[in-house]
Enzyme design. Structure first.
Site, PDB file in Angstrom:
ATOM      1  N   ASP A 171      11.357  -3.830   4.957  1.00  8.67           N
ATOM      2  CA  ASP A 171      12.165  -3.068   5.921  1.00  8.67           C
ATOM      3  C   ASP A 171      13.575  -3.624   6.061  1.00  8.67           C
ATOM      4  O   ASP A 171      14.210  -3.502   7.108  1.00  8.67           O
ATOM      5  CB  ASP A 171      11.489  -3.036   7.307  1.00  8.67           C
ATOM      6  CG  ASP A 171      10.051  -2.557   7.244  1.00  8.67           C
ATOM      7  OD1 ASP A 171       9.833  -1.473   6.679  1.00  8.67           O
ATOM      8  OD2 ASP A 171       9.168  -3.269   7.748  1.00  8.67           O
ATOM      9  N   LYS A 216      16.549  -1.735   1.932  1.00 11.88           N
ATOM     10  CA  LYS A 216      16.700  -1.620   0.469  1.00 11.88           C
ATOM     11  C   LYS A 216      17.019  -0.192   0.037  1.00 11.88           C
ATOM     12  O   LYS A 216      17.731   0.015  -0.946  1.00 11.88           O
ATOM     13  CB  LYS A 216      15.415  -2.089  -0.230  1.00 11.88           C
ATOM     14  CG  LYS A 216      15.046  -3.531   0.041  1.00 11.88           C
ATOM     15  CD  LYS A 216      13.778  -3.929  -0.674  1.00 11.88           C
ATOM     16  CE  LYS A 216      12.550  -3.217  -0.151  1.00 11.88           C
ATOM     17  NZ  LYS A 216      12.209  -3.528   1.251  1.00 11.88           N
ATOM     18  N   HIS A 218      11.453   4.059   2.171  1.00 10.65           N
ATOM     19  CA  HIS A 218      12.874   3.741   2.124  1.00 10.65           C
ATOM     20  C   HIS A 218      13.637   4.871   2.797  1.00 10.65           C
ATOM     21  O   HIS A 218      13.516   6.032   2.402  1.00 10.65           O
ATOM     22  CB  HIS A 218      13.348   3.580   0.670  1.00 10.65           C
ATOM     23  CG  HIS A 218      12.868   2.326   0.025  1.00 10.65           C
ATOM     24  ND1 HIS A 218      13.010   2.067  -1.314  1.00 10.65           N
ATOM     25  CD2 HIS A 218      12.249   1.240   0.542  1.00 10.65           C
ATOM     26  CE1 HIS A 218      12.504   0.877  -1.602  1.00 10.65           C
ATOM     27  NE2 HIS A 218      12.030   0.368  -0.481  1.00 10.65           N
ATOM     28  N   GLN A 275       8.386  -3.140  -0.033  1.00 12.04           N
ATOM     29  CA  GLN A 275       8.019  -4.239   0.877  1.00 12.04           C
ATOM     30  C   GLN A 275       9.013  -5.410   0.717  1.00 12.04           C
ATOM     31  O   GLN A 275      10.187  -5.197   0.470  1.00 12.04           O
ATOM     32  CB  GLN A 275       6.568  -4.680   0.652  1.00 12.04           C
ATOM     33  CG  GLN A 275       5.558  -3.696   1.149  1.00 12.04           C
ATOM     34  CD  GLN A 275       4.928  -2.868   0.055  1.00 12.04           C
ATOM     35  OE1 GLN A 275       5.037  -3.156  -1.120  1.00 12.04           O
ATOM     36  NE2 GLN A 275       4.263  -1.809   0.435  1.00 12.04           N
TER      37      GLN A 275
END
Length: 434
Positions: free
Chosen positions: A13, A16, A41, A224
């Site tokens: 989180d 990205k 995302h 992740q």
């Protein structure tokens, strides 16, 4: 322009999605190499918000090929839903998306297995999203899984499917699962998915390697974060795949020699979703303040994220595991209103300083963080596009993180929009993107 891996340096989180979307303008391919549709995302383009769960963020750039690699586990229903949402927004998904024929397939009964495991009285709940990710990886490692190549095979799929169903029916009986699963209905549903997905399924590893040899530029997108890596994270409170840089090679089918740079994405603070130890976690009102300011709620699940202060020992550890060439600091603007900003600069257990990340959950839970407090800047940074306009205290904060972690800060994100990003001139990152 180099072939880059962009991945999370914390517990996921980190932002990205925005970074990959921003950089993908300069790349020919964006490849997702692990995880499933439990990892979202979020990308903002003007007033439009895109939540991508399986499809790489590069899909939002016309002409960029988006590749779902073999290390990803795919729920066809979730993928079809995602394709439909993107197409309704005008994205030409079918001309841009490629799906590995070696990626494993998630079925509805995988979710049943996960719920049973999480609900057992004698098990510590991991806090999974119950989307069947872990059980699908279990079948993969157990050599009984079904891959996309099998799914699109007219001859072999049904036989493999029925064998897998027998295993799950046995399991359901053993655990006295009352949920009724219509295996024949699932079979027919997946046959319908197959007809729509088949044109996009290919040997993605061969495609990516040929592209690299042809001089194409490739970005590898992790899901992740490193601290959720199955091998190197806070086990057992981890995901079921290799979220670290090494996962890019196995999960996309490319040799390490094809990688030119590794970029870690980190928030200016830190968050975590689900259960598990969190040394620098902020409890109480201040944690709520940061959660609200940073909108720290899961893009897929909506779950509130636990918030903490920037953790230097953790970042040093993930930098060692991944070999970061540069670090991107996101959400700097979330700290704008703070008078003081604590930074975790060391760990102690039972009064003794430790330098290595402990391997066990019990040891990590005993960590007492050592803090150094820096002055806040009490001035808005959101939307600033010139590094020289960043308040001095904010620049001092970034330089402190850079010195403490040993990794350059090559980019700063101070808002969700593409243009709310500053690449540091003269940085390694700037050179890799040139």
């Amino acid at each position: 322009m180099a072939n880059l891996i962009v991945l999370g340096a914390q517990w996921g989180d980190e932002g990205k999605g925005k970074i990959v979307d921003l950089f993908s303008e300069s790349f020919d391919l964006v490849v997702r190499y692990q995880g499933g549709h439990n990892a979202g995302h979020t990308v903002y383009i003007g007033e439009k918000k895109f939540v991508l769960k399986l499809i790489p963020s590069g899909i939002l750039r016309p002409g960029v090929k988006a590749v779902i690699g073999n290390g990803v586990v795919i729920d066809p229903a979730a993928l079809m839903d995602e394709i439909g949402q993107l197409e309704s927004a005008g994205i030409d998904v079918r001309s841009q998306l490629l799906i590995s024929n070696r990626a494993h397939v998630i079925f509805p009964f995988h979710r049943m297995v996960e719920k049973v495991g999480e609900a057992r009285e004698d098990r510590v709940a991991i806090g999974t999203t119950s989307r069947g990710i872990g059980p699908c990886y279990e079948d993969k490692i157990g050599r009984r899984g079904i891959r996309m190549a099998d799914l699109v095979s007219p001859q072999g799929f049904e036989q493999m499917y029925r064998m897998l169903c027998e295993d799950k029916m046995t399991l359901a009986t053993a655990f006295r699962v009352s949920e009724v699963i219509d295996f024949n209905k699932i079979l027919e549903q997946y046959r319908q998915f197959t007809e729509k997905l088949r044109p996009m399924v290919c040997d993605s590893a061969s495609y990516v390697n040929r592209a690299i040899l042809d001089g194409k530029k490739v970005m590898f997108e992790g899901a992740q974060g490193t601290m959720l890596d199955i091998d190197h994270g806070t086990y057992p409170f981890v995901t079921s795949s290799n979220a670290s840089a090494g996962g890019a090679c196995t999960g996309a089918g490319v040799p390490p020699t094809r990688i030119d740079g590794i970029i870690g994405v980190s928030k200016a603070y830190i968050t975590r979703v689900g259960a598990g130890p969190f040394p620098s976690e902020i409890h109480g009102e201040q944690g709520d303040q940061i959660r609200k300011a940073g909108n720290e709620f899961g893009s897929v699940t909506g779950r509130p994220r636990r918030c903490g202060w920037f953790d230097v020992p953790l970042l040093r550890y993930t930098a060692t595991i991944n070999g970061f060439d540069s670090m991107i600091i996101t959400k700097l603007d979330v700290l704008d209103d703070l008078t003081e900003i604590p930074v975790c600069v060391g760990y102690e257990i039972d009064g003794k300083a430790i330098t290595d990340m402990p391997a066990t959950n019990e040891e990590v839970s005993k960590i007492v963080p050592v803090y150094e407090t820096l002055p806040g800047w009490k001035s808005p940074t959101k939307g600033i596009t010139d590094l020289n306009q960043i308040p001095k205290a904010a620049m001092d904060y970034l330089k402190f993180l850079e010195k403490q972690t040993g990794v350059e800060v090559g980019c700063v994100s101070n808002g969700p929009e593409r243009n709310e990003t500053i690449i540091v001139p003269g940085s390694k990152l700037a050179a890799l993107l040139a």
